[in-house]
Scaffold this motif. Structure first.
Motif, mmCIF file in Angstrom:
data_model
loop_
_atom_site.group_PDB
_atom_site.id
_atom_site.type_symbol
_atom_site.label_atom_id
_atom_site.label_comp_id
_atom_site.label_asym_id
_atom_site.label_seq_id
_atom_site.Cartn_x
_atom_site.Cartn_y
_atom_site.Cartn_z
ATOM 1 N N HIS A 152 11.011 -17.307 15.136
ATOM 2 C CA HIS A 152 10.347 -17.570 13.860
ATOM 3 C C HIS A 152 8.837 -17.367 13.929
ATOM 4 O O HIS A 152 8.180 -17.193 12.917
ATOM 5 C CB HIS A 152 10.651 -18.990 13.382
ATOM 6 C CG HIS A 152 12.054 -19.152 12.897
ATOM 7 N ND1 HIS A 152 13.147 -19.123 13.726
ATOM 8 C CD2 HIS A 152 12.550 -19.329 11.662
ATOM 9 C CE1 HIS A 152 14.245 -19.283 13.036
ATOM 10 N NE2 HIS A 152 13.911 -19.409 11.762
ATOM 11 N N LEU A 153 8.297 -17.410 15.143
ATOM 12 C CA LEU A 153 6.861 -17.248 15.346
ATOM 13 C C LEU A 153 6.608 -16.157 16.376
ATOM 14 O O LEU A 153 7.409 -15.955 17.290
ATOM 15 C CB LEU A 153 6.234 -18.544 15.867
ATOM 16 C CG LEU A 153 6.182 -19.739 14.927
ATOM 17 C CD1 LEU A 153 5.714 -20.975 15.676
ATOM 18 C CD2 LEU A 153 5.270 -19.469 13.747
ATOM 19 N N SER A 154 5.488 -15.483 16.217
ATOM 20 C CA SER A 154 5.044 -14.549 17.247
ATOM 21 C C SER A 154 3.600 -14.888 17.581
ATOM 22 O O SER A 154 2.901 -15.526 16.797
ATOM 23 C CB SER A 154 5.178 -13.102 16.774
ATOM 24 O OG SER A 154 4.361 -12.880 15.645
ATOM 25 N N ILE A 155 3.188 -14.447 18.763
ATOM 26 C CA ILE A 155 1.831 -14.714 19.228
ATOM 27 C C ILE A 155 1.170 -13.376 19.543
ATOM 28 O O ILE A 155 1.757 -12.542 20.236
ATOM 29 C CB ILE A 155 1.842 -15.588 20.495
ATOM 30 C CG1 ILE A 155 2.617 -16.880 20.259
ATOM 31 C CG2 ILE A 155 0.419 -15.911 20.941
ATOM 32 C CD1 ILE A 155 2.845 -17.701 21.513
ATOM 33 N N ASP A 156 -0.041 -13.183 19.022
ATOM 34 C CA ASP A 156 -0.742 -11.933 19.316
ATOM 35 C C ASP A 156 -1.498 -12.049 20.638
ATOM 36 O O ASP A 156 -1.479 -13.098 21.300
ATOM 37 C CB ASP A 156 -1.650 -11.515 18.157
ATOM 38 C CG ASP A 156 -2.875 -12.397 17.969
ATOM 39 O OD1 ASP A 156 -3.170 -13.259 18.836
ATOM 40 O OD2 ASP A 156 -3.567 -12.229 16.948
ATOM 41 N N LYS A 157 -2.188 -10.988 21.026
ATOM 42 C CA LYS A 157 -2.893 -10.943 22.312
ATOM 43 C C LYS A 157 -4.030 -11.951 22.399
ATOM 44 O O LYS A 157 -4.489 -12.287 23.490
ATOM 45 C CB LYS A 157 -3.415 -9.537 22.572
ATOM 46 C CG LYS A 157 -4.445 -9.070 21.570
ATOM 47 C CD LYS A 157 -4.925 -7.674 21.868
ATOM 48 C CE LYS A 157 -5.910 -7.280 20.759
ATOM 49 N NZ LYS A 157 -6.486 -6.000 20.981
ATOM 50 N N ASN A 158 -4.490 -12.464 21.256
ATOM 51 C CA ASN A 158 -5.563 -13.461 21.229
ATOM 52 C C ASN A 158 -5.046 -14.893 21.188
ATOM 53 O O ASN A 158 -5.829 -15.828 21.032
ATOM 54 C CB ASN A 158 -6.479 -13.215 20.024
ATOM 55 C CG ASN A 158 -7.157 -11.870 20.101
ATOM 56 O OD1 ASN A 158 -7.623 -11.456 21.161
ATOM 57 N ND2 ASN A 158 -7.202 -11.170 18.986
ATOM 58 N N GLY A 159 -3.724 -15.044 21.280
ATOM 59 C CA GLY A 159 -3.143 -16.381 21.256
ATOM 60 C C GLY A 159 -2.964 -16.963 19.873
ATOM 61 O O GLY A 159 -2.741 -18.162 19.732
ATOM 62 N N ILE A 203 3.851 -16.237 11.508
ATOM 63 C CA ILE A 203 5.236 -16.465 11.102
ATOM 64 C C ILE A 203 5.932 -15.113 10.979
ATOM 65 O O ILE A 203 5.447 -14.236 10.262
ATOM 66 C CB ILE A 203 5.306 -17.235 9.773
ATOM 67 C CG1 ILE A 203 4.657 -18.613 9.937
ATOM 68 C CG2 ILE A 203 6.744 -17.350 9.294
ATOM 69 C CD1 ILE A 203 4.484 -19.380 8.642
ATOM 70 N N THR A 204 7.043 -14.958 11.687
ATOM 71 C CA THR A 204 7.810 -13.710 11.598
ATOM 72 C C THR A 204 8.993 -13.862 10.658
ATOM 73 O O THR A 204 9.424 -12.886 10.049
ATOM 74 C CB THR A 204 8.296 -13.250 12.984
ATOM 75 O OG1 THR A 204 8.977 -14.325 13.613
ATOM 76 C CG2 THR A 204 7.130 -12.811 13.838
ATOM 77 N N ARG A 205 9.495 -15.079 10.554
ATOM 78 C CA ARG A 205 10.545 -15.353 9.570
ATOM 79 C C ARG A 205 10.637 -16.855 9.358
ATOM 80 O O ARG A 205 10.197 -17.638 10.192
ATOM 81 C CB ARG A 205 11.888 -14.771 9.987
ATOM 82 C CG ARG A 205 12.564 -15.419 11.146
ATOM 83 C CD ARG A 205 13.850 -14.643 11.516
ATOM 84 N NE ARG A 205 14.689 -15.419 12.392
ATOM 85 C CZ ARG A 205 15.773 -16.073 12.017
ATOM 86 N NH1 ARG A 205 16.154 -16.063 10.761
ATOM 87 N NH2 ARG A 205 16.482 -16.753 12.894
ATOM 88 N N LEU A 206 11.194 -17.225 8.216
ATOM 89 C CA LEU A 206 11.328 -18.641 7.871
ATOM 90 C C LEU A 206 12.794 -19.057 7.907
ATOM 91 O O LEU A 206 13.669 -18.274 7.533
ATOM 92 C CB LEU A 206 10.759 -18.899 6.473
ATOM 93 C CG LEU A 206 9.258 -18.750 6.330
ATOM 94 C CD1 LEU A 206 8.855 -18.808 4.866
ATOM 95 C CD2 LEU A 206 8.538 -19.835 7.121
ATOM 96 N N PRO A 207 13.050 -20.281 8.313
ATOM 97 C CA PRO A 207 14.425 -20.778 8.231
ATOM 98 C C PRO A 207 14.759 -21.121 6.775
ATOM 99 O O PRO A 207 13.860 -21.289 5.943
ATOM 100 C CB PRO A 207 14.389 -22.040 9.098
ATOM 101 C CG PRO A 207 12.970 -22.489 9.042
ATOM 102 C CD PRO A 207 12.140 -21.245 8.895
ATOM 103 N N ALA A 208 16.017 -21.241 6.491
ATOM 104 C CA ALA A 208 16.439 -21.678 5.154
ATOM 105 C C ALA A 208 15.978 -23.112 4.931
ATOM 106 O O ALA A 208 15.893 -23.904 5.875
ATOM 107 C CB ALA A 208 17.958 -21.579 5.036
ATOM 108 N N ASP A 209 15.678 -23.448 3.687
ATOM 109 C CA ASP A 209 15.233 -24.806 3.371
ATOM 110 C C ASP A 209 16.269 -25.852 3.751
ATOM 111 O O ASP A 209 15.920 -26.975 4.090
ATOM 112 C CB ASP A 209 14.902 -24.935 1.879
ATOM 113 C CG ASP A 209 13.641 -24.180 1.517
ATOM 114 O OD1 ASP A 209 12.792 -23.955 2.407
ATOM 115 O OD2 ASP A 209 13.498 -23.804 0.326
#
Length: 173
Positions: A127-134, A138-144
């Protein structure tokens, strides 16, 4: 703790908590290093960073206590460095008010997803990604109505209760 108390009493921040070593996920982190503290002079460096990893700012602060600050014969004595805590809180508020409300919602979602990932890495690792700077994104959201997310939200409420109990100890200390 005094900065936390100042922020909370300002009415601009909602619930503010002091916790050791980022043991729980929060929307905003305020880390301060004491550069000098001798009762008369207080010098700090303060770093403010949100849960996405974005550093709002890092700034040095200093203040000198009035010679009357510790005079017990004077009525209505206050914290000798209260003006310093007020400046820090006000600087944070100025920065906060410049942030788009959608970005604030994103910060809160990142915090929630980071917390969820701690308890269910299998369900929330993508659901989350981290770039080279830390910085987190959000890459995707869970269903409510995701049942795992609902359970994690219940755990988070218990975590808040635990942290609130810690606040009582900090107040006594």
């Amino acid at each position: 703790y005094l900065l936390m108390d100042t922020m909370q009493n300002s009415g601009s921040w909602g619930t503010v908590r002091v916790i050791p070593q980022r043991q729980s996920e929060m929307d905003l982190w305020v880390d301060a290093e004491i550069l000098q503290s001798d009762g008369e002079n207080l010098k700090l460096v303060v770093k403010v960073q949100d849960s996405s990893g974005k550093v709002w700012y890092t700034k040095k602060y200093s203040d000198v206590a009035s010679k009357y600050s510790y005079d017990t014969s004077l009525p209505n004595r206050s914290e000798p460095f209260q003006a310093l805590y007020n400046r820090i809180s006000n600087d944070m508020l100025v920065f906060y008010r410049q942030i788009d409300p959608n970005k604030i919602r994103t910060i809160r979602l990142i915090t929630e997803l980071k917390f969820a990932k701690e308890f269910s890495a299998d369900a929330f690792s993508d659901h989350l990604s981290i770039d080279k700077n830390g910085r987190y994104f959000i890459t995707r959201l869970p269903a409510d109505d995701d049942p795992v997310l609902l359970r994690v939200k219940q755990i988070r409420e218990r975590d808040y209760m635990f942290v609130d109990t810690l606040q009582e100890y900090y107040a006594s200390f």
